[in-house]
Design a protein around this motif. Structure first.
Motif, PDB file in Angstrom:
ATOM      1  N   ASP A 161      57.260  56.192  10.584  1.00 27.85           N
ATOM      2  CA  ASP A 161      56.156  57.013  11.086  1.00 27.85           C
ATOM      3  C   ASP A 161      55.968  58.300  10.280  1.00 27.85           C
ATOM      4  O   ASP A 161      55.062  59.087  10.581  1.00 27.85           O
ATOM      5  N   LYS A 165      54.562  60.540   7.663  1.00 30.85           N
ATOM      6  CA  LYS A 165      53.342  60.478   6.874  1.00 30.85           C
ATOM      7  C   LYS A 165      53.100  61.813   6.178  1.00 30.85           C
ATOM      8  O   LYS A 165      53.519  62.849   6.669  1.00 30.85           O
ATOM      9  N   PRO A 166      52.409  61.794   5.043  1.00 29.42           N
ATOM     10  CA  PRO A 166      52.088  63.054   4.365  1.00 29.42           C
ATOM     11  C   PRO A 166      51.244  63.944   5.271  1.00 29.42           C
ATOM     12  O   PRO A 166      50.367  63.450   5.991  1.00 29.42           O
ATOM     13  N   THR A 226      48.340  66.440   6.519  1.00 29.61           N
ATOM     14  CA  THR A 226      47.004  66.885   6.129  1.00 29.61           C
ATOM     15  C   THR A 226      47.011  68.411   6.051  1.00 29.61           C
ATOM     16  O   THR A 226      47.911  69.072   6.574  1.00 29.61           O
ATOM     17  N   GLU A 243      51.840  62.893  -1.347  1.00 31.32           N
ATOM     18  CA  GLU A 243      51.699  61.488  -0.949  1.00 31.32           C
ATOM     19  C   GLU A 243      52.625  60.594  -1.768  1.00 31.32           C
ATOM     20  O   GLU A 243      53.218  59.646  -1.237  1.00 31.32           O
ATOM     21  N   PHE A 289      56.144  60.790  -0.415  1.00 29.29           N
ATOM     22  CA  PHE A 289      56.325  60.074   0.841  1.00 29.29           C
ATOM     23  C   PHE A 289      56.405  58.574   0.622  1.00 29.29           C
ATOM     24  O   PHE A 289      57.057  57.864   1.383  1.00 29.29           O
ATOM     25  N   ARG A 290      55.757  58.080  -0.411  1.00 26.49           N
ATOM     26  CA  ARG A 290      55.848  56.644  -0.707  1.00 26.49           C
ATOM     27  C   ARG A 290      57.201  56.287  -1.298  1.00 26.49           C
ATOM     28  O   ARG A 290      57.676  55.155  -1.160  1.00 26.49           O
TER      29      ARG A 290
END
Length: 341
Positions: free
Chosen positions: A84, A86-87, A89, A245, A248-249
């Motif tokens: 869960d 996530k980058p 915002t 991003e 996070f990947r």
């Protein structure tokens, strides 16, 4: 014996090229910025201070920001599951700062730049790296231009694990003056390829002619390279959103402060700071304890109780989740390293 430092930053030279990404607006209004300055940072008479001396205002903003907003990766790791995570915002980054949750360099310095821009400062982002990073631009910082005289440049660093409580002028040659923040001594030095290095004094240097990687001696003091900044290469928020991003990947390449050292939270008390960390062990470092800053080891329950007292803005469930996820990602990092052997 004076030792010459090795200023080489072994990352791809592509990091010295400006990005071409279009800028992304930051969702911060002037009303929100004013309320944050007055209610959270306790800075009043903003317009009068700006008219009187913009550099003094900038330095007060940096000092108060480090005083009230923690450097922490707790929000980063607080998801129920690693799947869960996530980058963030920019809207989430803003809410985390306004609510006092803080964050790491990307959250703290993108917010700081957006606020300074609203008050008429000329700024741009720059990337940076730790000495041991395997990818480039893992760090996000700020350069403020023309604040003390036309053409002046200052580093603004609201997103470092060690508090840097003033704007650092870049008009020095070779080495800056020595600064002391929260009982830690800092110095900035010019490196190769236009890199400016943030160096931290080593309080217990080895009694050997062979210094560890990234360490050097100057005027009888042993220093260690901490962060290298590409100060002449402007970066956009869009660029750092893409870098975030990417990390996070591929969590095994997230920089040091996110995984190899586990969970972190730093709070500056103005004259000293404490750093709480949870990985394989639970400990805190407090620069008011001793000159040598010896870590205090804790049990998990002691750590959680201490955390609730020093960082009441974080609910207990968030800290528990963050400890669990940071351990998982540290295992992923170790597995990644072993698979390359």
């Amino acid at each position: 014996m004076e030792m010459k430092p090795n200023f080489s930053l072994k990352v791809p030279m592509i990091c010295s090229k400006p990005d071409r990404g279009e800028e992304v607006p930051y969702p911060l209004t002037l009303d929100e910025a004013q309320q944050f300055l007055e209610s959270v940072l306790k800075i009043s008479d903003i317009n009068q201070r700006l008219k009187r001396n913009r550099l003094d205002f900038l330095n007060e903003f940096i000092h108060k920001f480090n005083l009230y907003i923690p450097f922490s990766n707790i929000v980063q790791f607080s998801a129920q599951s690693v799947l869960d995570m996530k980058p963030p915002t920019l809207e989430r980054c803003k809410k985390d700062i306004l609510s006092g949750l803080g964050g790491i360099c990307f959250r703290l310095n993108t917010f700081s730049k957006a606020l300074l821009d609203l008050y008429g400062f000329r700024t741009y982002h720059v990337g940076g790296c730790n000495l041991t990073d395997t990818i480039y631009d893992t760090h996000c910082a700020i350069i403020v231009c023309d604040v003390s005289y036309p053409g002046s440049r200052h580093i603004v660093e609201n997103g470092s694990v060690f508090p840097v409580n003033t704007a650092i002028p870049l008009d020095f040659e070779d080495q800056s003056p020595v600064y002391e923040f929260s009982k830690r001594k800092f110095m900035f030095v010019e490196g190769d390829h236009g890199v400016i290095w943030l160096c931290i004094q080593v309080t217990n240097p080895r009694r050997s002619s062979q210094l560890p990687k990234g360490a050097f001696r100057s005027k009888g003091i042993t220093w260690k390279l901490h962060l290298g900044y590409w100060t002449s290469v402007p970066r956009s928020r869009a660029y750092f959103l893409e870098r975030t991003e990417y990390r996070f990947r591929f969590p095994s390449v997230i920089p040091f402060i996110l995984e190899r050292a586990g969970l972190h939270a730093r709070r500056d008390h103005g004259t000293n700071f404490l750093l709480a960390s949870a990985g394989d062990t639970y400990f805190l470092k407090n620069t008011s304890d001793s000159e040598n800053i010896v870590p205090k080891i804790m049990t998990k329950e002691e750590f959680l109780d201490f955390f609730a007292k020093e960082f009441p803005q974080y609910p207990r469930w968030m800290v528990v989740n963050a400890i669990r996820q940071s351990k998982y990602i540290r295992k992923m990092h170790n597995y990644s390293r072993l698979s390359k052997l």
